[in-house]
Design an enzyme around this catalytic site. Structure first.
Site, PDB file in Angstrom:
ATOM      1  CE1 TYR A  48       1.082  -0.226   4.418  1.00 20.66           C
ATOM      2  CE2 TYR A  48      -0.041   1.889   4.398  1.00 20.66           C
ATOM      3  CZ  TYR A  48       0.805   0.989   5.018  1.00 20.66           C
ATOM      4  OH  TYR A  48       1.365   1.298   6.228  1.00 20.66           O
ATOM      5  NE  ARG A  67       6.838   4.391   0.509  1.00 20.22           N
ATOM      6  CZ  ARG A  67       6.581   5.211   1.537  1.00 20.22           C
ATOM      7  NH1 ARG A  67       7.553   5.552   2.357  1.00 20.22           N
ATOM      8  NH2 ARG A  67       5.363   5.677   1.726  1.00 20.22           N
ATOM      9  NE  ARG A 116      -5.797 -19.533   4.525  1.00 20.91           N
ATOM     10  CZ  ARG A 116      -4.730 -20.236   4.902  1.00 20.91           C
ATOM     11  NH1 ARG A 116      -4.568 -21.480   4.529  1.00 20.91           N
ATOM     12  NH2 ARG A 116      -3.809 -19.671   5.678  1.00 20.91           N
ATOM     13  CG  HIS A 118       0.605 -20.549   2.802  1.00 15.76           C
ATOM     14  ND1 HIS A 118      -0.392 -21.326   3.317  1.00 15.76           N
ATOM     15  CD2 HIS A 118       1.070 -19.809   3.826  1.00 15.76           C
ATOM     16  CE1 HIS A 118      -0.521 -21.076   4.608  1.00 15.76           C
ATOM     17  NE2 HIS A 118       0.349 -20.152   4.944  1.00 15.76           N
ATOM     18  CE  LYS A 163       3.177   3.357   3.296  1.00 16.10           C
ATOM     19  NZ  LYS A 163       3.277   3.309   4.747  1.00 16.10           N
ATOM     20  CD  GLU A 195      10.135   1.853  10.225  1.00 21.02           C
ATOM     21  OE1 GLU A 195      10.001   2.832   9.492  1.00 21.02           O
ATOM     22  OE2 GLU A 195      10.020   0.679   9.821  1.00 21.02           O
ATOM     23  CG  LEU A 219       8.305   2.637   4.632  1.00 22.10           C
ATOM     24  CD1 LEU A 219       7.997   1.396   3.800  1.00 22.10           C
ATOM     25  CD2 LEU A 219       7.022   3.376   4.956  1.00 22.10           C
TER      26      LEU A 219
HETATM   27  N1  PDD Z   1       2.893   5.057   7.389  1.00 21.00           N
HETATM   28  N2  PDD Z   1       7.635   3.866   8.807  1.00 21.00           N
HETATM   29  C1  PDD Z   1       6.486   3.144   8.832  1.00 21.00           C
HETATM   30  C2  PDD Z   1       6.517   1.778   9.427  1.00 21.00           C
HETATM   31  C3  PDD Z   1       5.316   3.693   8.302  1.00 21.00           C
HETATM   32  O1  PDD Z   1       4.174   2.960   8.301  1.00 21.00           O
HETATM   33  C4  PDD Z   1       5.340   5.013   7.758  1.00 21.00           C
HETATM   34  C5  PDD Z   1       4.121   5.662   7.176  1.00 21.00           C
HETATM   35  C6  PDD Z   1       6.552   5.715   7.776  1.00 21.00           C
HETATM   36  C7  PDD Z   1       6.660   7.098   7.207  1.00 21.00           C
HETATM   37  O2  PDD Z   1       6.643   7.046   5.790  1.00 21.00           O
HETATM   38  P1  PDD Z   1       6.111   8.281   4.937  1.00 21.00           P
HETATM   39  O3  PDD Z   1       6.921   9.473   5.340  1.00 21.00           O
HETATM   40  O4  PDD Z   1       6.405   7.873   3.537  1.00 21.00           O
HETATM   41  O5  PDD Z   1       4.653   8.458   5.235  1.00 21.00           O
HETATM   42  C8  PDD Z   1       7.679   5.102   8.303  1.00 21.00           C
HETATM   43  C9  PDD Z   1       1.695   5.543   6.765  1.00 21.00           C
HETATM   44  C10 PDD Z   1       1.467   7.005   6.889  1.00 21.00           C
HETATM   45  C11 PDD Z   1       0.525   4.682   7.223  1.00 21.00           C
HETATM   46  O6  PDD Z   1       0.750   3.505   7.389  1.00 21.00           O
HETATM   47  O7  PDD Z   1      -0.588   5.181   7.362  1.00 21.00           O
END
Ligand code: PDD
Length: 302
Positions: A48, A67, A116, A118, A163, A195, A219
């Site tokens: 996503y 990304r 279903r 894997h 992501k 993070e 991320l």
């Molecule tokens: N999340 N690290 C993680 C684990 C994240 O889920 C996000 C953002 C970031 C920051 O990334 P960015 O600056 O590209 O938004 C770092 C989004 C906002 C979410 O899951 O809603």
């Protein structure tokens, strides 16, 4: 879904924004349906993006779509839409300028095979879904009070650069943060800061800003990259380097960054003040640069 903004957003915009995109069509959100066999539902098998927009203009759209390409490639899915098609889908969801500030959410899952398993059979069409939702304006308290965080062991997998919609560990830690009266959990893996559950982390020591290096552990945030660019242009010293967890206790400032939350100063961590317990001077400078950039996006100048 948008009831939390009903007092701020004109009705006609709310109505348009009730529309979501699903597999090639725009439909009202309450009519959008996905099969129970969808691999996003059964396995969390998808990726996503969340892309902020201000006044009908996206901030960092190409960086987010780049990304997305990297996430899709990493999980061996091909991108179901061209760049132009993504642009037009997302533009329709947020509406033309001057639109309210919104985040576009998009996800691509490995689709709906007959069984279903894997292992996914070949030739299954991905499920493509997108919506827009209002970005809540930042509370004025943030600049004077900052936010509270806790630290937690990073219990996620080893490809945090993808992501993925599989967010169970992040969901659990966010709940723990909430229960502790905190906004976010800052995660620690092998003694190093990684993070936040949905944000990147910055630490200020003296006049230098530090953030963990890009790699499989974090991320690569679009806001993080923008903050580093802005720091460069504003002659703020920064370095991407591993941050030992102990450094958090002697940090002058700690910040979080994300597309929907921008740059947030952390003023309490694990029940202790960060620095002097107030948002710091380096954060204020960075936030000034960020807000100026955002204003240019809003005016369509970037
Ligand atoms: N999340 N690290 C993680 C684990 C994240 O889920 C996000 C953002 C970031 C920051 O990334 P960015 O600056 O590209 O938004 C770092 C989004 C906002 C979410 O899951 O809603």
């Amino acid at each position: 879904m948008f009831s939390d903004c009903s007092d701020r957003v004109p009705v006609e915009i709310q109505m348009r924004n009730n529309e979501v995109y699903l597999n090639g069509v725009f439909v009202p959100s309450d009519r959008a349906r996905v099969s129970v066999m969808d691999r996003g539902f059964l396995f969390g098998d998808g990726v996503y993006e969340v892309i902020p927009s201000y006044g009908g203009h996206f901030l960092g759209l190409d960086a987010h779509l780049d990304r997305l390409d990297r996430s899709l490639a990493a999980v061996r899915l091909s991108n179901p839409l061209s760049r132009d098609a993504w642009r037009s889908v997302l533009a329709r969801l947020i509406g033309p300028p001057p639109a309210p500030d919104q985040a576009a959410y998009l996800q691509v899952t490995r689709g709906t095979p007959p069984e279903r398993d894997h292992l996914c059979v070949d030739g299954v069409e991905p499920t493509v879904f997108a919506l827009a939702k209002p970005i809540k304006p930042r509370s004025p308290d943030i600049a004077s009070l900052g936010v509270v965080c806790i630290t937690r062991p990073d219990i996620r997998w080893q490809r945090c650069d993808i992501k993925t919609i599989s967010l169970l560990a992040a969901v659990m830690m966010r709940r723990e943060a909430e229960d502790a009266g905190a906004l976010e959990a800052i995660m620690i893996r092998d003694g190093l800061v990684t993070e936040g559950t949905a944000s990147n982390v910055f630490v200020v020591l003296g006049d230098q800003v530090l953030t963990p290096p890009a790699g499989h552990e974090i991320l690569p945030g679009i806001t993080r990259a923008l903050a580093l660019d802005l720091a460069r242009s504003g002659e703020i010293r920064f370095a991407e380097q591993p941050i030992p967890a102990e450094m958090l206790a002697r940090a002058d400032e700690i910040w979080l960054s994300s597309s929907t939350r921008e740059l947030l100063p952390v003023t309490r961590l694990d029940d202790r003040p960060v620095g002097d317990g107030r948002p710091g001077a380096v954060w204020a400078r960075m936030d000034g640069l960020y807000q100026r950039y955002k204003a240019q996006v809003r005016d369509g100048r970037i």
